[in-house]
Write an enzyme that holds these catalytic residues in place. Structure first.
Site, PDB file in Angstrom:
ATOM      1  N   ALA A 200     -43.122 -23.726  10.014  1.00  0.00           N
ATOM      2  CA  ALA A 200     -42.232 -23.692   8.442  1.00  0.00           C
ATOM      3  C   ALA A 200     -40.944 -22.818   8.388  1.00  0.00           C
ATOM      4  CB  ALA A 200     -43.376 -22.756   7.627  1.00  0.00           C
TER       5      ALA A 200
ATOM      6  N   GLY B 215     -23.629  -8.093  20.090  1.00  0.00           N
ATOM      7  CA  GLY B 215     -25.014  -8.389  19.348  1.00  0.00           C
ATOM      8  C   GLY B 215     -25.951  -7.588  19.546  1.00  0.00           C
TER       9      GLY B 215
ATOM     10  N   ILE C 186     -42.453  -5.550  25.770  1.00  0.00           N
ATOM     11  CA  ILE C 186     -43.147  -4.564  26.642  1.00  0.00           C
ATOM     12  C   ILE C 186     -44.592  -4.248  26.130  1.00  0.00           C
ATOM     13  CG2 ILE C 186     -43.442  -2.077  27.304  1.00  0.00           C
ATOM     14  CD1 ILE C 186     -40.419  -1.740  26.487  1.00  0.00           C
TER      15      ILE C 186
ATOM     16  N   VAL D 175     -44.055  -3.840  18.460  1.00  0.00           N
ATOM     17  CA  VAL D 175     -43.193  -2.511  19.010  1.00  0.00           C
ATOM     18  C   VAL D 175     -43.056  -3.014  20.453  1.00  0.00           C
ATOM     19  CG1 VAL D 175     -43.567  -0.136  19.606  1.00  0.00           C
ATOM     20  CG2 VAL D 175     -44.819  -1.284  17.665  1.00  0.00           C
TER      21      VAL D 175
ATOM     22  N   GLU E  16     -26.906  -5.624  14.467  1.00  0.00           N
ATOM     23  CA  GLU E  16     -27.125  -6.549  13.283  1.00  0.00           C
ATOM     24  C   GLU E  16     -25.782  -6.311  12.384  1.00  0.00           C
ATOM     25  OE1 GLU E  16     -30.460  -7.341  11.347  1.00  0.00           O
ATOM     26  OE2 GLU E  16     -31.735  -7.234  13.314  1.00  0.00           O
TER      27      GLU E  16
ATOM     28  N   LYS F 174     -41.940   1.804  13.708  1.00  0.00           N
ATOM     29  CA  LYS F 174     -42.836   1.517  14.932  1.00  0.00           C
ATOM     30  C   LYS F 174     -43.639   2.847  15.315  1.00  0.00           C
ATOM     31  CE  LYS F 174     -39.452  -1.765  16.611  1.00  0.00           C
ATOM     32  NZ  LYS F 174     -38.172  -2.089  17.175  1.00  0.00           N
TER      33      LYS F 174
ATOM     34  N   VAL G 248     -36.875 -15.525  17.427  1.00  0.00           N
ATOM     35  CA  VAL G 248     -38.355 -15.393  18.273  1.00  0.00           C
ATOM     36  C   VAL G 248     -39.010 -16.678  17.986  1.00  0.00           C
ATOM     37  CG1 VAL G 248     -40.440 -14.199  18.626  1.00  0.00           C
ATOM     38  CG2 VAL G 248     -38.302 -13.009  17.767  1.00  0.00           C
TER      39      VAL G 248
HETATM   40  P1  NAP Z   1     -34.816 -14.638  11.993  1.00  0.00           P
HETATM   41  O1  NAP Z   1     -34.206 -15.018  13.391  1.00  0.00           O
HETATM   42  O2  NAP Z   1     -34.454 -14.153  11.054  1.00  0.00           O
HETATM   43  O3  NAP Z   1     -35.766 -15.800  11.836  1.00  0.00           O
HETATM   44  C1  NAP Z   1     -36.563 -15.952  10.562  1.00  0.00           C
HETATM   45  C2  NAP Z   1     -37.190 -17.311  10.520  1.00  0.00           C
HETATM   46  O4  NAP Z   1     -38.373 -17.354   9.265  1.00  0.00           O
HETATM   47  C3  NAP Z   1     -36.132 -18.679  10.191  1.00  0.00           C
HETATM   48  O5  NAP Z   1     -36.331 -19.554  10.945  1.00  0.00           O
HETATM   49  C4  NAP Z   1     -36.195 -18.785   8.621  1.00  0.00           C
HETATM   50  O6  NAP Z   1     -35.930 -19.919   8.155  1.00  0.00           O
HETATM   51  C5  NAP Z   1     -37.785 -18.392   8.623  1.00  0.00           C
HETATM   52  N1  NAP Z   1     -38.128 -17.761   7.237  1.00  0.00           N
HETATM   53  C6  NAP Z   1     -37.868 -16.954   6.457  1.00  0.00           C
HETATM   54  N2  NAP Z   1     -38.173 -16.807   5.407  1.00  0.00           N
HETATM   55  C7  NAP Z   1     -38.962 -18.058   5.195  1.00  0.00           C
HETATM   56  C8  NAP Z   1     -39.762 -18.500   4.027  1.00  0.00           C
HETATM   57  N3  NAP Z   1     -39.824 -17.925   3.017  1.00  0.00           N
HETATM   58  N4  NAP Z   1     -40.323 -19.580   4.291  1.00  0.00           N
HETATM   59  C9  NAP Z   1     -40.203 -20.346   5.502  1.00  0.00           C
HETATM   60  N5  NAP Z   1     -39.386 -19.754   6.476  1.00  0.00           N
HETATM   61  C10 NAP Z   1     -38.729 -18.630   6.484  1.00  0.00           C
HETATM   62  O7  NAP Z   1     -36.023 -13.401  12.451  1.00  0.00           O
HETATM   63  P2  NAP Z   1     -36.415 -13.029  14.056  1.00  0.00           P
HETATM   64  O8  NAP Z   1     -35.449 -12.316  14.701  1.00  0.00           O
HETATM   65  O9  NAP Z   1     -36.894 -14.260  14.968  1.00  0.00           O
HETATM   66  O10 NAP Z   1     -37.629 -11.960  13.720  1.00  0.00           O
HETATM   67  C11 NAP Z   1     -39.002 -12.449  13.647  1.00  0.00           C
HETATM   68  C12 NAP Z   1     -39.854 -11.373  13.429  1.00  0.00           C
HETATM   69  O11 NAP Z   1     -39.951 -10.879  14.982  1.00  0.00           O
HETATM   70  C13 NAP Z   1     -39.497 -10.253  12.653  1.00  0.00           C
HETATM   71  O12 NAP Z   1     -40.673  -9.661  12.003  1.00  0.00           O
HETATM   72  C14 NAP Z   1     -38.931  -9.258  13.505  1.00  0.00           C
HETATM   73  O13 NAP Z   1     -39.000  -8.004  13.179  1.00  0.00           O
HETATM   74  C15 NAP Z   1     -39.713  -9.545  14.766  1.00  0.00           C
HETATM   75  N6  NAP Z   1     -39.231  -9.067  16.066  1.00  0.00           N
HETATM   76  C16 NAP Z   1     -37.947  -9.724  16.271  1.00  0.00           C
HETATM   77  C17 NAP Z   1     -37.440  -9.280  17.693  1.00  0.00           C
HETATM   78  C18 NAP Z   1     -35.991 -10.024  17.841  1.00  0.00           C
HETATM   79  O14 NAP Z   1     -35.757  -9.719  19.078  1.00  0.00           O
HETATM   80  N7  NAP Z   1     -35.320 -10.789  17.078  1.00  0.00           N
HETATM   81  C19 NAP Z   1     -38.189  -8.413  18.206  1.00  0.00           C
HETATM   82  C20 NAP Z   1     -39.239  -7.901  18.164  1.00  0.00           C
HETATM   83  C21 NAP Z   1     -39.838  -8.214  16.872  1.00  0.00           C
HETATM   84  P3  NAP Z   1     -34.727 -20.477   8.488  1.00  0.00           P
HETATM   85  O15 NAP Z   1     -34.469 -20.619   9.947  1.00  0.00           O
HETATM   86  O16 NAP Z   1     -34.598 -22.167   7.957  1.00  0.00           O
HETATM   87  O17 NAP Z   1     -33.671 -19.693   7.988  1.00  0.00           O
END
Ligand code: NAP
Length: 431
Positions: A46, A188, A137, A133, A191, A206, A17
């Site tokens: 960050a 995909g 949407i 959530v 997970e 949620k 994201v």
């Molecule tokens: P992700 O792909 O795992 O990305 C997490 C990012 O955070 C990475 O860039 C990581 O750094 C960074 N990070 C993690 N721990 C860190 C720390 N201690 N210090 C600095 N950076 C840190 O996660 P995501 O899928 O984008 O999801 C992000 C949020 O959106 C979550 O809360 C998730 O529940 C929510 N969300 C996601 C989706 C979706 O479709 N993916 C949908 C709805 C909501 P590195 O890149 O260096 O590892």
């Protein structure tokens, strides 16, 4: 309007994201300036490892591991790291420093929402979370704002795309749960560790968030009864179809008299219900409001760029508030309605029993139902197999969960009953 200014944004996380939020902010800076009435400047991102390869190319000079310093220079902190810590500590620091916060972190909000909302209110900052959530949407803002003048009676949500994909595949292709999960992982949709999805924990978080907003009452995640889809069998899916239903994993938030309930389980939904036509990895949230009537919010519940849309919506609308001034929209959790114990929840059920096809079995089963105050509405028996075993599928009238639990125990104790092969609740019907 006040003089145009720059709004400094710190992004925490550049994963699925975060990287899309950064890309869109950088690519469409001029559009965002026009919409917000201020320049939205991404001052830093960050990450854990600035050198790690990324799907989206981001300016190296924006990437940093010095998250503390980044936060202190920002007007807005967009948290997209996920997980509880360090996200919780960093959001706390951001709010305390006077920054507004946008997050998509459902786990954090479900477990620590009230303390973060209280803090935001105390320091006069805003905490936005549309993306937490339903991904793309719009549902948080409609519940908090558009429906603030109405009374929400019930929400039935398909809020987890992975499980919807799996169940949909079981219906459309007749696959087993294991096979559907394997394909979902390959494509995909799931997970590598699908536990949070298939055990229902993601939907549970949620449901806690939705119920808290809808009923103006803090509903702790621990009070949301949760069952995942791991027990759903291909036979139950086939039975559901025969009885004119579809199996969906639902997050259910319900007003029951002057109390509320939030729960998650796989349920039978009538094939004619709008939720039955939500296919693949899509999400939908069906809201029943006293004055508005039924409303359905439908679309992509996840995905990097889709979720970025909701995050950026929060950011632009928060930036406008910075420009125009005026109070934000705090959480209203003042109703403080009691939460109904799960044992008191009433629904109708479809119970599948594996039995010996012998005289007297039906009579003892019927007596057991009557003893537990659960009345039978429909009954279907499959022809016995070569070993004299048959399957009974019994539909019930409404009964309390407590009675159902006792009934299942008693049925299991009948010698001619091999096992209770499955119990599904029926939802999406008028009660
Ligand atoms: P992700 O792909 O795992 O990305 C997490 C990012 O955070 C990475 O860039 C990581 O750094 C960074 N990070 C993690 N721990 C860190 C720390 N201690 N210090 C600095 N950076 C840190 O996660 P995501 O899928 O984008 O999801 C992000 C949020 O959106 C979550 O809360 C998730 O529940 C929510 N969300 C996601 C989706 C979706 O479709 N993916 C949908 C709805 C909501 P590195 O890149 O260096 O590892």
């Amino acid at each position: 309007m006040n003089e145009a200014r720059t709004i400094k944004v710190a992004l925490l996380g550049a994963g699925s994201v975060g990287s899309q939020v950064a890309r869109l902010l950088l690519e469409h800076a001029d559009d965002f300036e026009q919409r917000a009435g201020a320049r939205i400047e991404l001052i830093g991102i960050a990450v854990r490892d600035p050198e790690a390869p990324r799907d989206v190319e981001l300016p190296r000079e924006l990437l940093t591991t010095d998250v503390e310093r980044l936060i202190l220079s920002a007007d807005f902190v967009v948290e997209l790291m996920g997980g509880i810590e360090p996200a919780r500590g960093l959001i706390t620091r951001a709010l305390e420093s006077g920054a507004d916060v946008v997050t998509a972190n459902k786990a954090l909000l479900a477990h620590h929402g009230p303390e973060l909302f209280d803090l935001a209110e105390r320091v006069g900052a805003q905490l936005y979370y549309e993306a937490a959530v339903g991904g793309a949407i719009p549902i948080i803002r409609p519940l908090r704002e558009n429906l603030a003048g109405d009374r929400i009676d019930r929400i039935l949500g398909i809020v987890n795309g992975t499980t919807n994909y799996i169940l949909d595949r079981m219906h459309t292709l007749g696959d087993s749960l294991e096979e559907s999960l394997r394909i979902a992982t390959e494509l995909g949709y799931a997970e590598a560790d699908p536990t949070a999805d298939i055990e229902g924990h993601d939907a549970q978080q949620k449901a806690a968030i939705l119920a808290s907003i809808a009923f103006h009452t803090h509903v702790p995640v621990e009070r949301v009864h949760c069952e995942g889809i791991t027990g759903v069998t291909a036979a139950q899916i086939a039975e559901a179809e025969r009885s004119g239903h579809v199996v969906k994993l639902l997050a259910i938030c319900e007003r029951i008299g002057e109390a509320v309930s939030a729960r998650v389980y796989p349920a039978l939904v009538p094939a004619a219900h709008p939720l039955a036509s939500v296919h693949g990895g899509n999400n939908a949230i069906f809201v029943e409001a006293a004055a508005a009537g039924p409303l359905m919010f439908y679309g992509a519940g996840a995905g990097g760029v889709q979720t970025a849309s909701a995050v950026l919506g929060d950011l632009v609308s928060g930036a406008r508030r910075h420009v125009l001034g005026g109070p934000g929209t705090g959480e209203s959790m003042d109703a403080d309605l009691p939460i109904v114990d799960f044992a008191e929840i009433r629904t109708s059920y479809q119970i599948s029993l594996a039995v010996a096809d012998e005289p007297g079995v039906l009579a003892s089963i019927a007596t057991t139902f009557a003893d537990h105050g659960v009345s039978v509405a429909t009954f279907e028996q499959s022809p016995a197999d070569d070993e004299g075993r048959a399957t009974l599928v019994i539909g019930t009238h409404e009964a309390a969960e407590g009675a159902l639990r006792g009934l299942v125990e008693a049925l299991t104790a009948i010698p001619a009953v091999d096992r209770v092969a499955g119990v599904l609740r029926v939802e999406g019907v008028n009660r």
